[in-house]
Design a protein around this motif. Structure first.
Motif, short mmCIF file in Angstrom:
data_model
loop_
_atom_site.label_atom_id
_atom_site.label_comp_id
_atom_site.label_asym_id
_atom_site.label_seq_id
_atom_site.Cartn_x
_atom_site.Cartn_y
_atom_site.Cartn_z
N GLU A 29 0.54 -1.21 -0.12
CA GLU A 29 -0.26 0.00 0.03
C GLU A 29 1.13 1.06 -0.01
O GLU A 29 0.64 2.24 -0.88
N GLN B 142 3.66 1.41 -1.14
CA GLN B 142 4.57 1.76 -2.00
C GLN B 142 3.31 2.27 -3.38
O GLN B 142 3.64 2.08 -4.33
N GLY B 143 2.57 1.91 -3.24
CA GLY B 143 1.06 1.78 -4.47
C GLY B 143 1.02 0.76 -5.38
O GLY B 143 0.86 1.23 -6.41
N ALA B 144 1.34 -0.64 -4.84
CA ALA B 144 1.26 -1.39 -5.70
C ALA B 144 -0.47 -1.71 -5.76
O ALA B 144 -1.00 -1.01 -5.20
N GLU B 145 -0.42 -2.43 -7.44
CA GLU B 145 -1.91 -2.07 -7.99
C GLU B 145 -2.97 -3.33 -7.02
O GLU B 145 -1.67 -4.09 -6.64
N PRO B 146 -3.55 -2.81 -7.05
CA PRO B 146 -4.36 -4.02 -5.46
C PRO B 146 -4.79 -5.58 -6.06
O PRO B 146 -4.77 -6.20 -4.94
N ARG C 277 0.18 -10.98 -4.62
CA ARG C 277 1.69 -11.11 -3.37
C ARG C 277 1.22 -11.50 -1.78
O ARG C 277 2.22 -12.09 -1.12
#
Lengths: 222, 323
Positions: free
Chosen positions: A105, A107-111, A117
């Motif tokens: 979250e 790092q702004g990862a795609e949901p 992961r």
């Protein structure tokens, strides 16, 4: 991967927590850090996480002098290391799933990628079936495994652990250590501070022993 | 780029693409806006009290501003009635007075003229003062004829200039202008504006403090969370974001409550104000906020809330260091 070059750390100008530390850790190596409490294990890890800066010498991680990092770069440096804390440092107001997802979250990862992961990490520590539970509903050993899942969820190249088995019984401690060995096996550099000498001796990895802030022994894996 | 390198990147996946990072940033903004709103709703009573404190701090300067706005309209109406009175010399007869009026009307800056002959002046004087008996005993009419002039430009400086010009004309004895009270009113309005501005600054500071204090407590309550996310690589902006949103929500809520209070108060005061104005023969009504006014008030309050939160969080972020 890690190089300490004549590193010293003083607190308040008098108390010398670390003195003239000089060692290297190769990429993919697994290293134990031992010594009595107060020997400087936690100080060393805090320097590596750049929570503190050395009073003397320099620390290189992946070839970069981490003391030279601008404070705005420090968060990005920390994202590349996974850290497991003795007291887990889980957030008790959110589920296991969201605790593990926290680094992604940030790092702004795609949901959807994040979900994949998080589940992979939880599966690795054997807690996939508890993803909706709150940390308070878990045992101490399980909480520690959640902490490990959170540390490895963004696939760090360096994994640090500060007394990860501190409050666990021998069986659970061995399980936790086996997890760290698994990450070591897939190429992660692992550094674990622990005073559980019996367990460390069984595991046969390189061991750095600290005493009163000095490196008194560097024993290669036998 | 070969397929091989792209799979390797996928395996490491340390850095998302810049587009992905941008989407992630937006996603976090949306999530934090909703999350902070939910937190506010969870403690609805204390949130409402905070918003009410903000609203009260906003109502006073905003109300004063509205009053001044109304007074400015009144001011404009009064300017319309800013006139000069030109007294003609006593020896001037009615016929000559007519010629002088024409000359005055042709003068630069004169909009309108009205002649008051000596007899009319006397009649007006008697009516206004009720001194018929005393004045009747006078041997003759001591009043000169006069001309009331409405200037083009009603500002005090222009009126003064015009008076200077008229004084030199033939047959004119004296030019009187009653600007003192107009100037006084202008000064009062200026005083009101400054008091209003001072109050706005003071109470704006009050809003900052209210929001700052509330957010400071929220930061204390979430200290552990802040420490943990800092340890695992959160930037200051990331840590700050939820608190900034709650500050903005507090400000927005306070602003909305202030709009409501102003509307209610305006309605409550409308009747006595209209009655009071009517007794002075003026048509003064308290203007409402209107759409633009409400938008400005809401915008300012939201901004103040955001700013208060920013100050509070930044001050505390410096103090919070992970153990």
């Amino acid at each position: 991967m890690i190089a300490f070059e004549h590193v010293g750390k003083r607190y308040g100008g008098r108390f010398e927590a670390l003195a003239n530390l000089d060692f290297r850790v190769r990429r993919g190596e697994m290293v134990f850090l031992t010594g009595h409490s107060g020997a400087g294990k936690s100080s060393l890890l805090r320097l590596l996480m750049r929570l503190e800066r050395p009073s003397r010498g320099r620390i290189l991680v992946a070839g970069h002098d981490i003391d030279r990092l601008h404070h705005s770069q420090v968060p990005f440096y920390r994202r590349q290391i996974g850290v497991v804390f003795q007291d887990h440092q889980l957030l008790f107001d959110r589920s296991i799933y969201h605790n593990v997802a926290l680094p992604l979250e940030i790092q702004g990862a795609e949901p959807r990628e994040a979900a994949r992961r998080v589940r992979a990490a939880l599966d690795k520590v054997g807690l996939l079936h508890r993803e909706k539970a709150l940390p308070i509903e878990l045992s101490g050993g399980e909480q520690q495994r959640v902490g490990i899942a959170r540390a490895v969820v963004n696939k760090p190249s360096l994994l640090l652990a500060d007394e990860p088995t501190g409050n666990l019984d021998p069986q659970l401690s061995a399980d936790i250590m086996r997890l760290f060995e698994d990450f070591h096996r897939i190429g992660t550099t692992v550094m674990i501070a622990s005073h559980d000498l019996a367990l460390i001796a069984r595991l046969r990895h390189r061991t750095l022993r600290l005493s009163e802030g000095r490196l008194v022994a560097d024993e290669e894996a036998s | 780029m070969s397929r091989d390198t792209s799979t390797r990147r996928g395996a490491r996946a340390q850095r998302p693409s810049s587009g992905g990072r941008w989407r992630g940033w937006l996603r976090h903004h949306r999530a934090m806006a909703l999350d902070s709103a939910r937190r506010l709703l969870r403690h609805s009573l204390s949130s409402l009290l905070t918003m009410l404190a903000i609203a009260i701090a906003l109502v006073l300067p905003a109300g004063l501003w509205l009053t001044l706005d109304g007074a400015r309209l009144l001011d404009a109406e009064l300017d319309e009635s800013a006139t000069l009175t030109v007294y003609l010399q006593e020896r001037v007869g009615d016929a000559e007075a007519g010629r002088i009026v024409e000359a005055l009307a042709a003068h630069d800056g004169v909009a309108d003229t009205r002649l008051i002959t000596a007899d009319e002046g006397m009649a007006e004087f008697q009516q206004a003062l009720g001194l018929e008996d005393a004045l009747a005993r006078l041997p003759g009419n001591p009043l000169p004829a006069s001309v009331v002039i409405r200037p083009d430009d009603p500002s005090p400086a222009a009126v003064k200039r015009l008076a200077g010009g008229l004084e030199d004309m033939a047959g004119v004895e004296e030019v009187r202008l009653d600007l003192a009270w107009l100037e006084r009113l202008g000064q009062l309005a200026e005083l009101g504006r400054r008091v209003g501005l001072g109050l706005a600054v003071l109470f704006g500071l009050g809003v900052l403090l209210v929001v700052g204090n509330t957010v400071r407590l929220a930061v204390e309550n979430r200290r552990q969370e802040i420490e943990v996310v800092t340890l695992i690589g959160a930037t200051h902006a990331f840590v700050r974001r939820p608190f900034l949103y709650s500050g903005a929500w507090y400000g927005l809520g306070g602003g909305a409550l202030a709009c409501l209070l102003l509307t209610l108060g305006g309605n409550w005061l409308a009747t006595p104000i209209a009655a009071l104005a009517a007794s002075y023969g003026a048509g003064f009504t308290l203007p409402g906020l209107g759409f633009a006014g409400s938008a400005i008030l809401l915008g300012c309050s939201t901004l103040l809330g955001w700013l208060g939160a920013w100050i509070a969080v930044s001050r505390h972020l410096a103090q919070i260091r992970p153990r």
